[in-house]
Design a protein around this motif. Structure first.
Motif, PDB file in Angstrom:
ATOM      1  N   ILE A 310     -58.070  -2.274  -2.132  1.00  0.00           N
ATOM      2  CA  ILE A 310     -57.884  -1.316  -1.043  1.00  0.00           C
ATOM      3  C   ILE A 310     -58.812  -0.133  -1.289  1.00  0.00           C
ATOM      4  N   THR A 311     -59.739   0.087  -0.376  1.00  0.00           N
ATOM      5  CA  THR A 311     -60.691   1.196  -0.511  1.00  0.00           C
ATOM      6  C   THR A 311     -60.372   2.351   0.432  1.00  0.00           C
ATOM      7  N   ALA A 312     -59.331   2.220   1.257  1.00  0.00           N
ATOM      8  CA  ALA A 312     -58.937   3.300   2.160  1.00  0.00           C
ATOM      9  C   ALA A 312     -58.653   4.563   1.366  1.00  0.00           C
ATOM     10  N   ALA A 313     -59.029   5.698   1.936  1.00  0.00           N
ATOM     11  CA  ALA A 313     -58.895   6.955   1.214  1.00  0.00           C
ATOM     12  C   ALA A 313     -57.438   7.316   0.933  1.00  0.00           C
ATOM     13  N   GLU A 314     -56.532   7.047   1.858  1.00  0.00           N
ATOM     14  CA  GLU A 314     -55.151   7.491   1.720  1.00  0.00           C
ATOM     15  C   GLU A 314     -54.164   6.402   2.127  1.00  0.00           C
ATOM     16  N   PRO A 315     -54.114   5.285   1.418  1.00  0.00           N
ATOM     17  CA  PRO A 315     -53.173   4.229   1.815  1.00  0.00           C
ATOM     18  C   PRO A 315     -51.722   4.672   1.763  1.00  0.00           C
ATOM     19  N   GLY A 316     -51.374   5.572   0.836  1.00  0.00           N
ATOM     20  CA  GLY A 316     -49.999   6.052   0.771  1.00  0.00           C
ATOM     21  C   GLY A 316     -49.587   6.778   2.035  1.00  0.00           C
ATOM     22  N   LEU A 317     -50.488   7.570   2.591  1.00  0.00           N
ATOM     23  CA  LEU A 317     -50.195   8.288   3.832  1.00  0.00           C
ATOM     24  C   LEU A 317     -50.113   7.324   5.009  1.00  0.00           C
ATOM     25  N   ILE A 318     -50.983   6.329   5.010  1.00  0.00           N
ATOM     26  CA  ILE A 318     -50.927   5.306   6.065  1.00  0.00           C
ATOM     27  C   ILE A 318     -49.590   4.576   6.002  1.00  0.00           C
ATOM     28  N   GLY A 319     -49.134   4.252   4.783  1.00  0.00           N
ATOM     29  CA  GLY A 319     -47.862   3.567   4.627  1.00  0.00           C
ATOM     30  C   GLY A 319     -46.688   4.411   5.059  1.00  0.00           C
ATOM     31  N   CYS A 320     -46.731   5.713   4.799  1.00  0.00           N
ATOM     32  CA  CYS A 320     -45.671   6.616   5.280  1.00  0.00           C
ATOM     33  C   CYS A 320     -45.597   6.592   6.796  1.00  0.00           C
ATOM     34  N   ALA A 321     -46.751   6.638   7.442  1.00  0.00           N
ATOM     35  CA  ALA A 321     -46.773   6.590   8.908  1.00  0.00           C
ATOM     36  C   ALA A 321     -46.185   5.276   9.408  1.00  0.00           C
ATOM     37  N   GLN A 322     -46.497   4.183   8.726  1.00  0.00           N
ATOM     38  CA  GLN A 322     -45.924   2.891   9.092  1.00  0.00           C
ATOM     39  C   GLN A 322     -44.401   2.903   8.924  1.00  0.00           C
ATOM     40  N   ALA A 323     -43.923   3.510   7.840  1.00  0.00           N
ATOM     41  CA  ALA A 323     -42.484   3.575   7.605  1.00  0.00           C
ATOM     42  C   ALA A 323     -41.785   4.340   8.715  1.00  0.00           C
ATOM     43  N   LEU A 324     -42.384   5.434   9.158  1.00  0.00           N
ATOM     44  CA  LEU A 324     -41.787   6.192  10.256  1.00  0.00           C
ATOM     45  C   LEU A 324     -41.796   5.391  11.547  1.00  0.00           C
ATOM     46  N   ARG A 325     -42.896   4.702  11.810  1.00  0.00           N
ATOM     47  CA  ARG A 325     -42.962   3.904  13.043  1.00  0.00           C
ATOM     48  C   ARG A 325     -41.916   2.810  13.040  1.00  0.00           C
ATOM     49  N   LEU A 326     -41.741   2.148  11.894  1.00  0.00           N
ATOM     50  CA  LEU A 326     -40.754   1.073  11.802  1.00  0.00           C
ATOM     51  C   LEU A 326     -39.338   1.616  11.912  1.00  0.00           C
ATOM     52  N   SER A 327     -39.079   2.788  11.314  1.00  0.00           N
ATOM     53  CA  SER A 327     -37.730   3.339  11.390  1.00  0.00           C
ATOM     54  C   SER A 327     -37.401   3.798  12.800  1.00  0.00           C
ATOM     55  N   CYS A 328     -38.403   4.293  13.515  1.00  0.00           N
ATOM     56  CA  CYS A 328     -38.192   4.699  14.897  1.00  0.00           C
ATOM     57  C   CYS A 328     -37.950   3.461  15.782  1.00  0.00           C
ATOM     58  N   ALA A 329     -38.674   2.364  15.481  1.00  0.00           N
ATOM     59  CA  ALA A 329     -38.548   1.161  16.294  1.00  0.00           C
ATOM     60  C   ALA A 329     -37.180   0.511  16.133  1.00  0.00           C
ATOM     61  N   THR A 330     -36.559   0.688  14.938  1.00  0.00           N
ATOM     62  CA  THR A 330     -35.287   0.036  14.688  1.00  0.00           C
ATOM     63  C   THR A 330     -34.100   0.968  14.864  1.00  0.00           C
ATOM     64  N   ALA A 331     -34.371   2.258  15.130  1.00  0.00           N
ATOM     65  CA  ALA A 331     -33.281   3.207  15.295  1.00  0.00           C
ATOM     66  C   ALA A 331     -32.530   2.936  16.599  1.00  0.00           C
ATOM     67  N   PRO A 332     -31.185   3.115  16.609  1.00  0.00           N
ATOM     68  CA  PRO A 332     -30.431   2.906  17.830  1.00  0.00           C
ATOM     69  C   PRO A 332     -30.798   3.917  18.894  1.00  0.00           C
ATOM     70  N   SER A 333     -30.862   3.461  20.144  1.00  0.00           N
ATOM     71  CA  SER A 333     -31.247   4.379  21.235  1.00  0.00           C
ATOM     72  C   SER A 333     -30.018   5.006  21.838  1.00  0.00           C
TER      73      SER A 333
END
Length: 333
Positions: A310-333
């Motif tokens: 992985i040569t991306a500059a900030e994979p940890g930050l990208i993963g955090c954004a993914q975690a938020l997107r997934l948690s929002c997608a699965t959160a009850p409406s």
């Protein structure tokens, strides 16, 4: 990215032993690579007695520069145990209560393990964020397991199932198993320092220093250098420093191949962490691949597993954004 007046953003942070990296992403946007991580700012952990002070410094900086008009929530990737309210980071002096931080900031706070962030980042990495080793590539719509092996301050291992379940581990603390006489001699030397030699003792910042010391002892002249000094020496042609980097590459490839077999990560293994990107010019990618594949009766199986740095500059930050997107997608409406 200057945030529009009504544009909400999510703050993401990758908290390591030395530095804390913060950034933001637009709420609702899908992260498809490094370019979607905006307003990146790094803070030295040592400069802030308490973690909340670093968070507030980033929020103040972002607001002053027009990045954080309306913050919706925060996701933190931390190098340490998660799942409880009290977060105590083993590699620096910070410790905090998630609930107290939420109350103080007035924002929802999600905390994930740093290698959970690393494994989640893979889904959002582009072609420019990966350096492939060998010819194997991921299969479209694969339904197996992927893994991340990352060398930095320590050594982390994590995996992701086809169903999106993260499999955390302490894979960096398995015992080092030499595969040739030279590596066995290194292990003999390191037993003088450690009662038990884990792979993290060789594949980390301190691991580079340990490898250099062991090689120097084997040559009859005990010497020590730091990881930055070793990479600098290798660039100027120092033979001992170059041998240290070569050993690091060989052992990393071997351990990554072991992890693939133990986890069943046949859909891909990704090498992350802060060390490899800083010394890509010194890394023998062919040696890493050969060591990854060198598994006796299972060599053909390992040779078919995709392997990338992985040569991306900030994979940890990208993963955090993914975690938020997934948690929002699965959160009850």
């Amino acid at each position: 990215m200057a945030a529009a007046e009504n544009q909400t953003v999510q703050v993401v942070a990758d908290i390591g032993g030395t530095n804390a990296r913060f950034a933001c992403v637009r709420s609702g946007d899908r992260v498809t690579g490094s370019e979607d991580i905006q307003a990146v700012k790094k803070f030295a952990c040592a400069n802030y007695p308490h973690f909340e002070e670093a968070v507030r410094s980033y929020l103040a900086w972002g607001e002053a520069h027009g990045h954080l008009a309306r913050v919706e929530r925060i996701c933190l990737a931390v190098a340490g145990p998660v799942g409880q309210d009290w977060i105590d980071l083993p590699n620096n002096h910070w410790a905090f209560s998630v609930r107290a931080l939420e109350q103080s900031l007035g924002l929802p706070v999600t905390v994930i393990n740093d290698f959970s962030a690393q494994i989640l980042s893979i889904q959002a990495l582009g072609a420019d964020d990966l350096l492939w080793l060998g010819n194997a590539r991921p299969v479209a719509n694969a339904s197996g397991v992927t893994a991340v092996v990352g060398a930095g301050t320590g050594l982390g291992v994590s995996a992701l199932t086809s169903g999106g379940e993260i499999l955390p581990s302490e894979g960096g603390h398995v015992s080092f198993a030499p595969v040739n006489a030279h590596q066995a001699a290194i292990l003999e030397q390191l037993w003088q320092r450690y009662e038990r030699v884990s792979v993290e003792r060789l594949l980390s910042g301190m691991g580079l220093a340990n490898l250099y010391w062991a090689n120097a002892c084997l040559e009859g002249a005990e010497k020590t250098l730091s990881a930055p000094e070793i990479t600098a020496g290798a660039r100027t042609g120092d033979a001992l420093c170059k041998r240290t980097i070569e050993d690091f590459c060989a052992i990393l490839g071997s351990v990554a191949g072991d992890a693939a077999l133990m986890i069943g990560a046949y859909d891909g293994v990704y090498l992350s962490g802060g060390i490899l990107p800083q010394m890509l010019d010194l890394v023998d990618t062919d040696l890493i691949r050969r060591s990854f594949d060198h598994k006796g009766r299972f060599s053909d199986l390992c040779a078919a597993i995709p392997l990338a740095i992985i040569t991306a500059a900030e994979p940890g930050l990208i993963g955090c954004a993914q975690a938020l997107r997934l948690s929002c997608a699965t959160a009850p409406s």
